[in-house]
Design a protein around this motif. Sequence first.
Motif, mmCIF file in Angstrom:
data_model
loop_
_atom_site.group_PDB
_atom_site.id
_atom_site.type_symbol
_atom_site.label_atom_id
_atom_site.label_comp_id
_atom_site.label_asym_id
_atom_site.label_seq_id
_atom_site.Cartn_x
_atom_site.Cartn_y
_atom_site.Cartn_z
ATOM 1 N N ALA A 289 0.837 -1.199 0.000
ATOM 2 C CA ALA A 289 0.000 0.000 0.000
ATOM 3 C C ALA A 289 0.871 1.247 0.000
ATOM 4 C CB ALA A 289 -0.909 -0.005 1.222
ATOM 5 N N GLY A 290 0.667 2.070 -0.986
ATOM 6 C CA GLY A 290 1.411 3.328 -1.048
ATOM 7 C C GLY A 290 2.826 3.196 -1.530
ATOM 8 N N ALA A 291 3.251 1.999 -1.975
ATOM 9 C CA ALA A 291 4.656 1.805 -2.330
ATOM 10 C C ALA A 291 4.934 1.980 -3.808
ATOM 11 C CB ALA A 291 5.098 0.394 -1.927
ATOM 12 N N ALA A 292 3.915 2.222 -4.606
ATOM 13 C CA ALA A 292 4.111 2.268 -6.041
ATOM 14 C C ALA A 292 4.604 3.614 -6.547
ATOM 15 C CB ALA A 292 2.798 1.921 -6.756
ATOM 16 N N GLY A 293 4.868 4.540 -5.659
ATOM 17 C CA GLY A 293 5.329 5.870 -6.054
ATOM 18 C C GLY A 293 6.816 5.928 -6.244
ATOM 19 N N THR A 294 7.513 6.566 -5.302
ATOM 20 C CA THR A 294 8.955 6.768 -5.453
ATOM 21 C C THR A 294 9.732 5.466 -5.454
ATOM 22 O OG1 THR A 294 9.125 7.067 -3.055
ATOM 23 C CG2 THR A 294 8.864 9.043 -4.389
ATOM 24 N N ALA A 295 9.270 4.471 -4.711
ATOM 25 C CA ALA A 295 10.012 3.210 -4.679
ATOM 26 C C ALA A 295 10.036 2.551 -6.044
ATOM 27 C CB ALA A 295 9.386 2.256 -3.656
ATOM 28 N N LEU A 296 8.909 2.585 -6.740
ATOM 29 C CA LEU A 296 8.855 1.962 -8.049
ATOM 30 C C LEU A 296 9.715 2.698 -9.066
ATOM 31 C CD1 LEU A 296 5.108 0.999 -8.495
ATOM 32 C CD2 LEU A 296 7.068 -0.532 -8.417
ATOM 33 N N ALA B 269 10.910 -0.459 -15.180
ATOM 34 C CA ALA B 269 11.042 0.132 -16.506
ATOM 35 C C ALA B 269 9.676 0.644 -16.934
ATOM 36 C CB ALA B 269 11.558 -0.926 -17.488
ATOM 37 N N ALA B 270 9.622 1.263 -18.114
ATOM 38 C CA ALA B 270 8.360 1.814 -18.604
ATOM 39 C C ALA B 270 7.316 0.712 -18.710
ATOM 40 C CB ALA B 270 8.581 2.450 -19.971
ATOM 41 N N GLY B 271 6.130 1.002 -18.212
ATOM 42 C CA GLY B 271 5.033 0.052 -18.315
ATOM 43 C C GLY B 271 4.851 -0.821 -17.098
ATOM 44 N N LEU B 272 5.889 -0.956 -16.237
ATOM 45 C CA LEU B 272 5.757 -1.757 -15.032
ATOM 46 C C LEU B 272 5.143 -0.899 -13.948
ATOM 47 C CD1 LEU B 272 9.147 -3.654 -14.950
ATOM 48 C CD2 LEU B 272 6.928 -4.524 -15.652
ATOM 49 N N GLY C 270 0.013 -2.649 -10.421
ATOM 50 C CA GLY C 270 -0.782 -3.836 -10.711
ATOM 51 C C GLY C 270 0.070 -5.069 -10.913
ATOM 52 N N LEU C 271 1.217 -4.910 -11.598
ATOM 53 C CA LEU C 271 2.115 -6.040 -11.817
ATOM 54 C C LEU C 271 2.643 -6.566 -10.495
ATOM 55 C CD1 LEU C 271 3.853 -7.936 -13.508
ATOM 56 C CD2 LEU C 271 5.507 -6.071 -13.784
ATOM 57 N N ILE C 272 3.036 -5.663 -9.622
ATOM 58 C CA ILE C 272 3.586 -6.094 -8.341
ATOM 59 C C ILE C 272 2.520 -6.783 -7.497
ATOM 60 C CG2 ILE C 272 4.600 -5.280 -6.182
ATOM 61 C CD1 ILE C 272 6.113 -3.233 -7.729
ATOM 62 N N GLN C 273 1.280 -6.288 -7.551
ATOM 63 C CA GLN C 273 0.197 -6.967 -6.847
ATOM 64 C C GLN C 273 0.034 -8.397 -7.352
ATOM 65 O OE1 GLN C 273 -3.112 -4.159 -7.412
ATOM 66 N NE2 GLN C 273 -3.263 -4.070 -5.176
ATOM 67 N N ALA C 274 0.079 -8.568 -8.668
ATOM 68 C CA ALA C 274 -0.063 -9.898 -9.251
ATOM 69 C C ALA C 274 1.083 -10.802 -8.826
ATOM 70 C CB ALA C 274 -0.121 -9.798 -10.775
ATOM 71 N N PRO D 97 9.551 -12.758 -7.544
ATOM 72 C CA PRO D 97 9.974 -12.369 -8.892
ATOM 73 C C PRO D 97 10.349 -10.894 -8.980
ATOM 74 C CG PRO D 97 7.591 -12.412 -8.792
ATOM 75 C CD PRO D 97 8.077 -12.817 -7.423
ATOM 76 N N PHE D 98 11.005 -10.531 -10.080
ATOM 77 C CA PHE D 98 11.274 -9.128 -10.403
ATOM 78 C C PHE D 98 9.963 -8.481 -10.884
ATOM 79 C CE2 PHE D 98 12.148 -5.866 -13.564
ATOM 80 C CZ PHE D 98 13.084 -5.073 -12.913
ATOM 81 N N PRO D 99 9.656 -7.230 -10.513
ATOM 82 C CA PRO D 99 10.465 -6.286 -9.735
ATOM 83 C C PRO D 99 10.175 -6.287 -8.236
ATOM 84 C CG PRO D 99 8.629 -5.120 -10.676
ATOM 85 C CD PRO D 99 8.486 -6.552 -11.126
ATOM 86 N N LEU D 100 9.287 -7.197 -7.777
ATOM 87 C CA LEU D 100 8.975 -7.223 -6.353
ATOM 88 C C LEU D 100 10.232 -7.493 -5.524
ATOM 89 C CD1 LEU D 100 6.936 -7.190 -4.045
ATOM 90 C CD2 LEU D 100 6.435 -9.595 -4.533
ATOM 91 N N ASN D 101 11.113 -8.362 -6.027
ATOM 92 C CA ASN D 101 12.323 -8.661 -5.262
ATOM 93 C C ASN D 101 13.218 -7.424 -5.101
ATOM 94 O OD1 ASN D 101 13.114 -8.567 -7.936
ATOM 95 N ND2 ASN D 101 14.448 -10.369 -7.829
ATOM 96 N N ARG D 102 13.213 -6.542 -6.106
ATOM 97 C CA ARG D 102 14.014 -5.316 -6.006
ATOM 98 C C ARG D 102 13.468 -4.395 -4.916
ATOM 99 N NH1 ARG D 102 17.141 -3.996 -10.501
ATOM 100 N NH2 ARG D 102 18.011 -5.930 -11.374
#
Length: 331
Positions: free
Chosen positions: A13-20, A25-28, A31-35, A187-192
């Motif tokens: 929650a709230g992590a998809a901003g600066t952390a991402l 890369a473009a397009g990630l 939603g991808l990280i949730q999946a 998986p990537f990018p969650l592991n990063r």
Amino acid sequence: MAELGKVAGRALAGAAGTALAGVTAAGLGYGLIQAEAKITRRIVGNPFDGAPDDDGVYGAAPGDPVRLLVLGDSTAAGMGADNRYQTIGAILASGLAAIMGRPVELTNEAVVGAESSDLNIQLSRALARIDHADVAVILVGANDVTHRIDRSVSVKHLQRTVRYLRTLDIPVVVGTCPDLGTVEPVPFPLNRLLRQWSRELAAAQTVTAVEAGARTVSIGDLLGPEFAASPSVMFSQDRFHPSAAGYARVASALLPTVAAEVNAWPEDAKSDTEPEPSRGEGIGALDDAAERAVFSPGTEVAPAELKGHRAGPRGPWAMLRRRGEHQVTDV
């Protein structure tokens, strides 16, 4: 450590901003990280009912026992170990007994799923059972990462526990947050993201714990290379918690520092005052030492003095030491 599936909700929650921004890369996106978190939850699962009860006396030597207290999360509790002798606490107790030639009495109040905020109640329960401890070991942080607990809140709870232990004249060793980005099912990018959060918390824990009077040992990606080479050996059946071999690896990194805190590490008296530059040891600013330790698993950081002063222009001094691992033998 917590179930990685919880990352999908509170953890992200709230992590998809600066952390991402720094890891995608473009397009990630979110939603991808949730999946990916949902996939990871299915892979990891929850095959364990709990951790072994490892309280008791280790070592057959005569004499008054050395009292070892363990606090923390499922890693400290030993989830994934097959029996009581395979937990980090038990391995440390056996190792201390072998080094000191004395029995070691282990009191383990660690709780599966615990966050740093749970340390206070664990310590209260421990002190209701024992009058005193000769050394305390704390392993915590993974659940703070996966639950996305604010770092300042997390380390505040750790600081409070360490300071209280030190007021009781109990030496403290803190094993800092492991690198969750090294866990294979993630998986990537969650592991990063998990790697970034883990390292940031580990560095903050180091600064806070050392300021409060503890020594820290960086866990980091201590199991990373071994996991890549032999995941079935180093990790348990859930592919997330360490196996008996994995716990032995972590304990071997902690044991020298724990033994040093009870004046039992077999080195000459100058070992805590004269670091070896050839081994990358030295005295410097605490924040620098914390950052260096994050990238070098097994590194100890401890309070230090330089020319009679405990702090310099940039804050407290700290000693960074690499004691090396100790092979634990059965006693």
